[in-house]
Write an enzyme that holds these catalytic residues in place. Structure first.
Site, short mmCIF file in Angstrom:
data_model
loop_
_atom_site.label_atom_id
_atom_site.label_comp_id
_atom_site.label_asym_id
_atom_site.label_seq_id
_atom_site.Cartn_x
_atom_site.Cartn_y
_atom_site.Cartn_z
N ASP A 1 17.11 51.70 32.57
CA ASP A 1 16.83 51.63 31.13
C ASP A 1 17.88 52.39 30.34
OD1 ASP A 1 13.70 50.56 31.13
OD2 ASP A 1 14.20 51.75 32.89
N ASP B 1 9.21 52.41 32.58
CA ASP B 1 8.77 53.58 31.80
C ASP B 1 9.95 54.52 31.65
OD1 ASP B 1 6.15 53.26 30.91
OD2 ASP B 1 5.32 53.69 32.89
N TYR C 1 20.38 46.90 26.06
CA TYR C 1 19.39 46.81 24.97
C TYR C 1 20.03 46.17 23.74
CZ TYR C 1 16.02 49.63 27.49
OH TYR C 1 15.10 50.07 28.41
N HIS D 1 3.89 52.38 29.91
CA HIS D 1 3.50 51.05 30.40
C HIS D 1 2.44 51.12 31.50
CE1 HIS D 1 6.54 49.01 28.05
NE2 HIS D 1 7.46 49.83 28.52
N ASN E 1 12.84 43.47 31.86
CA ASN E 1 12.28 42.54 30.87
C ASN E 1 13.18 42.40 29.65
OD1 ASN E 1 11.16 45.34 30.68
ND2 ASN E 1 10.36 44.60 28.73
#
EC number: 3.1.3.2
Length: 338
Positions: free
Chosen positions: A53, A254, A89, A227, A124
Site C-alpha cells: 500500500d 489494512d 494510488y 478492513h 483492489n
C-alpha cells in the site's frame, strides 16, 4: 571478414547476457503457477523486505519509508522485495506508459540495497485502473526490478512463496463498488476464476518440498485494522493453507503493521500495508481470542524476514527504522518466542 566476425561475436555476447539475465526466472508450463527462481545465499539463508500500500509519488512518508528500507536492506543483505499490493494510488496505472510508475516506484526506491527483484501482487486499488498495465513487460523494460503477475511462485530454495490474486475473491467488489470501476477483463466469471486459482495453488503447495511455505496476498485473513478479516479468504483459501502446511500468510490492505496467530493451526498472519498513508485511527473489535494478537501498529513502516533451514525471524520497523516488534521461531525446537 573481421568485421563480420566481430558482429557475430557481439551478437553471441549479447545473447549470452540475455540468457544470464533470464536464468533468474524459470517458467514451469505444466499447469502449475508460473515460477521464479531466487537462489539462496552461500550460507543458505534468504532475506527479504515486505511492503504494501505504497505508491503515492513519495507523499504520506513513502519516501521516508523507502529510505529506511534501503538501510535495513543493506543490513540484512537483502535478496529481494515483496509487495503486498495497492502498488499505485488512487486507481492503479492508467496504462503501461503512466508516469506514476516511475514517480512512485523507480524514483522512490533508489537505495543500492533495493536494486533487486520486486515481486508484486495486485491490490483492489490496482484493479481500479488498467490492471493489465502492471503485468506488462513494458514496465520491466522501464525498470528491470519490476515483476508483477496475478498469481505465481517464488522458489528461494528453503523458502517457497506463493503469491495469490485475492481481489477477485471479494464479492462486494462486483456488487458494491462504491462508484469505482474494476478491471475484470481477465475475470469473466468470479467463481470459475477463483476455482481455477485455488486448484493451481493447491497443486503447487502439494508439490512443494520447501522447508518454509509462505502465501502472499493483498487482503487480510486476520486483522483488527480498518478492513478487518476477509470472509471469502477465510472460507475458501485458508483451509487449503492449513491442509498444506503453510507457515505464514503475508498481506497488506489494512494500512498498518500487524502480527496475529491462528486459533487451531501454526499459521502466522502478518500485515505489512503501511508503505505510505496510515494512521486511520480505527480498530475493529477483536472477535477472536485477544491472546492471538501479537502486535499492532497504526502507522507507517515495513517488515523484514530472514530464513535459515532451522529459524525464521520477522521484524517490523517504523518510519524511523526503529524496531517495533520481532518474532523468532525455530522448526528444530518446535517452539517460538516473541
Amino acid at each position: 571478414m573481421n568485421s563480420g566476425r566481430r558482429s557475430l561475436m557481439s551478437a553471441t555476447a549479447s545473447l549470452s547476457l540475455l540468457l544470464c539475465i533470464f536464468t533468474t526466472f524459470v517458467v514451469v508450463s505444466n499447469g502449475e503457477l508460473q515460477r521464479f527462481i531466487e537462489p539462496a545465499k552461500s550460507d543458505g539463508s534468504v532475506s527479504f523486505i515486505v511492503i504494501g500500500d505504497w505508491g503515492r509519488r513519495g507523499s504520506f512518508n513513502q519516501s521516508l519509508v523507502a529510505y529506511q528500507m534501503g538501510k535495513i536492506g543493506e543490513k540484512i543483505d537483502l535478496d529481494f522485495v515483496v509487495s503486498t499490493g495497492d502498488n499505485f494510488y488512487d486507481n492503479g496505472l492508467f496504462s503501461e506508459h503512466d508516469p506514476n510508475f516511475e514517480q512512485s516506484f523507480s524514483n522512490i526506491y533508489t537505495a543500492p540495497s533495493l536494486q533487486k527483484q520486486w515481486y508484486s501482487v495486485l491490490g483492489n486499488h490496482d484493479y481500479r485502473g488498467d490492471a493489465e498495465a502492471q503485468l506488462s513487460s513494458v514496465l520491466r523494460e522501464i525498470d528491470s526490478r519490476w515483476i508483477c503477475l496475478r498469481s505465481f511462485v517464488v522458489d528461494a530454495e528453503l523458502v517457497e512463496m506463493f503469491f495469490v490474486d485475492t481481489t477477485p475473491f471479494v464479492k462486494e467488489y462486483y456488487t458494491e463498488a462504491d462508484g469505482h470501476s474494476y478491471d475484470w477483463r481477465a475475470v469473466p466469471s468470479r467463481n470459475s476464476y477463483v476455482k481455477a486459482l485455488l486448484r493451481d495453488l493447491e497443486v503447487s503447495l502439494k508439490s512443494s518440498k520447501a522447508r518454509w511455505k509462505i502465501v502472499v496476498g493483498h487482503h487480510a485473513m486476520r486483522s483488527i485494522g480498518h478492513h478487518g478479516d476477509t470472509k471469502e479468504l477465510n472460507e475458501e483459501l485458508l483451509p487449503i493453507l492449513k491442509e498444506n502446511g503453510v507457515d505464514l500468510y503475508m498481506n497488506g490492505h489494512d494500512h498498518c503493521l500487524q502480527h496475529m496467530s491462528d486459533e487451531d493451526s501454526p499459521i502466522q498472519f502478518l500485515t505489512s500495508g503501511a508503505g505510505s498513508k496510515a494512521w486511520r485511527g480505527d480498530i475493529n473489535p477483536v472477535t477472536i481470542n485477544p491472546k492471538l494478537l501479537k502486535f499492532y501498529y497504526d502507522g507507517q513502516g515495513f517488515m523484514s524476514a530472514r530464513f535459515t533451514h532451522s529459524d525464521a525471524e520477522i521484524v517490523f520497523y517504523d518510519v524511523f527504522g526503529e524496531i517495533l516488534h520481532k518474532w523468532v521461531t525455530s522448526k528444530q525446537l518446535l517452539h517460538s518466542s516473541v
